[in-house]
Design a protein around this motif. Structure first.
Motif, PDB file in Angstrom:
ATOM      1  N   MET A 141      11.522  41.674  29.802  1.00 35.36           N
ATOM      2  CA  MET A 141      12.316  41.939  30.989  1.00 35.36           C
ATOM      3  C   MET A 141      11.757  41.089  32.141  1.00 35.36           C
ATOM      4  O   MET A 141      10.556  41.053  32.351  1.00 35.36           O
ATOM      5  CB  MET A 141      12.163  43.417  31.292  1.00 35.36           C
ATOM      6  N   PRO A 142      12.626  40.410  32.897  1.00 39.54           N
ATOM      7  CA  PRO A 142      12.133  39.596  34.009  1.00 39.54           C
ATOM      8  C   PRO A 142      11.543  40.483  35.107  1.00 39.54           C
ATOM      9  O   PRO A 142      11.740  41.688  35.129  1.00 39.54           O
ATOM     10  CB  PRO A 142      13.382  38.867  34.496  1.00 39.54           C
ATOM     11  N   GLU A 143      10.821  39.844  36.012  1.00 38.71           N
ATOM     12  CA  GLU A 143      10.230  40.553  37.144  1.00 38.71           C
ATOM     13  C   GLU A 143      11.321  41.320  37.887  1.00 38.71           C
ATOM     14  O   GLU A 143      12.468  40.885  37.964  1.00 38.71           O
ATOM     15  CB  GLU A 143       9.584  39.535  38.084  1.00 38.71           C
ATOM     16  N   ALA A 144      10.955  42.467  38.428  1.00 34.81           N
ATOM     17  CA  ALA A 144      11.917  43.307  39.146  1.00 34.81           C
ATOM     18  C   ALA A 144      12.260  42.666  40.485  1.00 34.81           C
ATOM     19  O   ALA A 144      11.449  42.619  41.394  1.00 34.81           O
ATOM     20  CB  ALA A 144      11.359  44.709  39.363  1.00 34.81           C
ATOM     21  N   THR A 145      13.452  42.128  40.584  1.00 34.35           N
ATOM     22  CA  THR A 145      13.963  41.593  41.835  1.00 34.35           C
ATOM     23  C   THR A 145      15.363  42.134  42.038  1.00 34.35           C
ATOM     24  O   THR A 145      16.126  42.291  41.096  1.00 34.35           O
ATOM     25  CB  THR A 145      13.977  40.056  41.862  1.00 34.35           C
ATOM     26  N   TYR A 146      15.678  42.455  43.268  1.00 34.68           N
ATOM     27  CA  TYR A 146      16.988  43.013  43.562  1.00 34.68           C
ATOM     28  C   TYR A 146      18.052  41.928  43.717  1.00 34.68           C
ATOM     29  O   TYR A 146      19.245  42.211  43.698  1.00 34.68           O
ATOM     30  CB  TYR A 146      16.931  43.869  44.830  1.00 34.68           C
ATOM     31  N   GLN A 147      17.642  40.679  43.846  1.00 40.84           N
ATOM     32  CA  GLN A 147      18.596  39.611  44.108  1.00 40.84           C
ATOM     33  C   GLN A 147      19.508  39.378  42.909  1.00 40.84           C
ATOM     34  O   GLN A 147      19.072  39.392  41.761  1.00 40.84           O
ATOM     35  CB  GLN A 147      17.855  38.346  44.499  1.00 40.84           C
ATOM     36  N   LEU A 148      20.764  39.168  43.207  1.00 39.92           N
ATOM     37  CA  LEU A 148      21.764  38.881  42.180  1.00 39.92           C
ATOM     38  C   LEU A 148      21.814  37.373  41.964  1.00 39.92           C
ATOM     39  O   LEU A 148      21.752  36.605  42.912  1.00 39.92           O
ATOM     40  CB  LEU A 148      23.129  39.410  42.599  1.00 39.92           C
ATOM     41  N   ASP A 149      21.919  36.965  40.720  1.00 39.19           N
ATOM     42  CA  ASP A 149      21.986  35.545  40.408  1.00 39.19           C
ATOM     43  C   ASP A 149      23.102  35.314  39.396  1.00 39.19           C
ATOM     44  O   ASP A 149      23.736  36.257  38.927  1.00 39.19           O
ATOM     45  CB  ASP A 149      20.636  35.025  39.900  1.00 39.19           C
ATOM     46  N   GLY A 164      23.836  60.432  29.940  1.00 45.97           N
ATOM     47  CA  GLY A 164      22.540  60.987  29.586  1.00 45.97           C
ATOM     48  C   GLY A 164      21.396  59.993  29.717  1.00 45.97           C
ATOM     49  O   GLY A 164      20.230  60.368  29.625  1.00 45.97           O
ATOM     50  N   GLN A 165      21.716  58.714  29.951  1.00 43.91           N
ATOM     51  CA  GLN A 165      20.694  57.684  30.128  1.00 43.91           C
ATOM     52  C   GLN A 165      20.591  57.318  31.609  1.00 43.91           C
ATOM     53  O   GLN A 165      21.523  57.543  32.383  1.00 43.91           O
ATOM     54  CB  GLN A 165      21.046  56.418  29.352  1.00 43.91           C
ATOM     55  N   SER A 166      19.478  56.729  31.974  1.00 43.45           N
ATOM     56  CA  SER A 166      19.302  56.260  33.350  1.00 43.45           C
ATOM     57  C   SER A 166      19.362  54.747  33.410  1.00 43.45           C
ATOM     58  O   SER A 166      18.918  54.065  32.489  1.00 43.45           O
ATOM     59  CB  SER A 166      17.949  56.712  33.911  1.00 43.45           C
ATOM     60  N   LEU A 167      19.935  54.260  34.478  1.00 46.37           N
ATOM     61  CA  LEU A 167      19.862  52.849  34.838  1.00 46.37           C
ATOM     62  C   LEU A 167      19.011  52.781  36.096  1.00 46.37           C
ATOM     63  O   LEU A 167      19.091  53.669  36.950  1.00 46.37           O
ATOM     64  CB  LEU A 167      21.242  52.263  35.125  1.00 46.37           C
ATOM     65  N   VAL A 168      18.209  51.751  36.221  1.00 47.66           N
ATOM     66  CA  VAL A 168      17.407  51.560  37.425  1.00 47.66           C
ATOM     67  C   VAL A 168      18.143  50.569  38.310  1.00 47.66           C
ATOM     68  O   VAL A 168      18.416  49.436  37.900  1.00 47.66           O
ATOM     69  CB  VAL A 168      15.996  51.047  37.078  1.00 47.66           C
ATOM     70  N   GLN A 192      12.971  50.397  43.194  1.00 48.22           N
ATOM     71  CA  GLN A 192      13.649  50.789  41.965  1.00 48.22           C
ATOM     72  C   GLN A 192      14.106  52.235  42.093  1.00 48.22           C
ATOM     73  O   GLN A 192      13.281  53.129  42.239  1.00 48.22           O
ATOM     74  CB  GLN A 192      12.719  50.616  40.771  1.00 48.22           C
ATOM     75  N   ILE A 193      15.430  52.444  42.044  1.00 48.46           N
ATOM     76  CA  ILE A 193      16.010  53.773  42.192  1.00 48.46           C
ATOM     77  C   ILE A 193      16.723  54.130  40.893  1.00 48.46           C
ATOM     78  O   ILE A 193      17.737  53.516  40.546  1.00 48.46           O
ATOM     79  CB  ILE A 193      16.994  53.838  43.384  1.00 48.46           C
ATOM     80  N   PRO A 194      16.201  55.111  40.152  1.00 48.05           N
ATOM     81  CA  PRO A 194      16.866  55.502  38.898  1.00 48.05           C
ATOM     82  C   PRO A 194      18.093  56.363  39.172  1.00 48.05           C
ATOM     83  O   PRO A 194      18.055  57.279  39.988  1.00 48.05           O
ATOM     84  CB  PRO A 194      15.782  56.302  38.163  1.00 48.05           C
ATOM     85  N   LEU A 195      19.190  56.027  38.508  1.00 44.40           N
ATOM     86  CA  LEU A 195      20.413  56.828  38.577  1.00 44.40           C
ATOM     87  C   LEU A 195      20.764  57.265  37.167  1.00 44.40           C
ATOM     88  O   LEU A 195      20.866  56.434  36.257  1.00 44.40           O
ATOM     89  CB  LEU A 195      21.575  56.035  39.176  1.00 44.40           C
ATOM     90  N   ALA A 209      21.458  46.292  38.317  1.00 45.07           N
ATOM     91  CA  ALA A 209      21.159  47.523  37.595  1.00 45.07           C
ATOM     92  C   ALA A 209      20.520  47.146  36.276  1.00 45.07           C
ATOM     93  O   ALA A 209      20.992  46.259  35.579  1.00 45.07           O
ATOM     94  CB  ALA A 209      22.427  48.328  37.365  1.00 45.07           C
ATOM     95  N   ARG A 210      19.446  47.835  35.918  1.00 43.54           N
ATOM     96  CA  ARG A 210      18.660  47.469  34.742  1.00 43.54           C
ATOM     97  C   ARG A 210      18.700  48.590  33.708  1.00 43.54           C
ATOM     98  O   ARG A 210      18.371  49.731  33.992  1.00 43.54           O
ATOM     99  CB  ARG A 210      17.228  47.194  35.164  1.00 43.54           C
ATOM    100  N   HIS A 211      19.124  48.219  32.510  1.00 41.78           N
ATOM    101  CA  HIS A 211      19.072  49.123  31.358  1.00 41.78           C
ATOM    102  C   HIS A 211      17.838  48.732  30.548  1.00 41.78           C
ATOM    103  O   HIS A 211      17.565  47.543  30.353  1.00 41.78           O
ATOM    104  CB  HIS A 211      20.339  48.988  30.513  1.00 41.78           C
ATOM    105  N   ALA A 212      17.099  49.714  30.069  1.00 46.71           N
ATOM    106  CA  ALA A 212      15.831  49.448  29.372  1.00 46.71           C
ATOM    107  C   ALA A 212      15.993  48.528  28.165  1.00 46.71           C
ATOM    108  O   ALA A 212      15.112  47.716  27.882  1.00 46.71           O
ATOM    109  CB  ALA A 212      15.192  50.765  28.949  1.00 46.71           C
ATOM    110  N   ASP A 213      17.106  48.640  27.442  1.00 47.27           N
ATOM    111  CA  ASP A 213      17.310  47.824  26.240  1.00 47.27           C
ATOM    112  C   ASP A 213      18.252  46.637  26.448  1.00 47.27           C
ATOM    113  O   ASP A 213      18.098  45.611  25.793  1.00 47.27           O
ATOM    114  CB  ASP A 213      17.849  48.687  25.100  1.00 47.27           C
TER     115      ASP A 213
END
Length: 115
Positions: free
Chosen positions: A1-9, A27-31, A43-46, A83-87
């Motif tokens: 997973m790349p470094e956590a950055t909020y910027q959209l590319d 039932g799953q969370s996205l960050v 990072q805000i989990p929803l 938004a980041r999904h773990a997989d």
């Protein structure tokens, strides 16, 4: 997973969260990655609480909605986030707050794209 950055590319904008993928998310969370005025990434989990399809559809279009529950603070303003999904990795998802109570803030994201 790349470094956590909020910027959209371009790589994030070009990724499509398909209807099939979205149907597996309740039932799953996205960050959701959000930036502050100092350029820091938060990072805000929803939690995905629902996947819904409209009763009327448009031929050749995938249309669906995801509902989320997040913490009481911070409240995410209506905009597009990384938004980041773990997989599955990162996606650009536009969310809007639709309510709040003692349990947290509720959001929705509506999708429509050509098949």
């Amino acid at each position: 997973m790349p470094e956590a950055t909020y910027q959209l590319d371009d790589a994030v904008w070009s990724r499509v969260l398909t209807q099939e993928m979205a149907s597996q998310l309740p039932g799953q969370s996205l960050v959701f990655l959000a930036g502050d005025t100092a350029g820091q990434t938060h990072q805000i989990p929803l939690l995905v609480t629902a996947f819904e399809q409209p009763s009327r559809t448009v031929p050749g279009m995938a249309m669906f909605r995801l509902n989320f529950q997040g913490p009481a603070a911070p409240v995410l303003p209506s905009q597009t986030y990384r938004a980041r999904h773990a997989d599955w990795g990162d996606f650009a998802i536009m969310v809007s707050a639709i309510g709040a109570d003692a349990q947290g803030v509720y959001y929705e994201a509506q999708f429509s794209h050509a098949l």
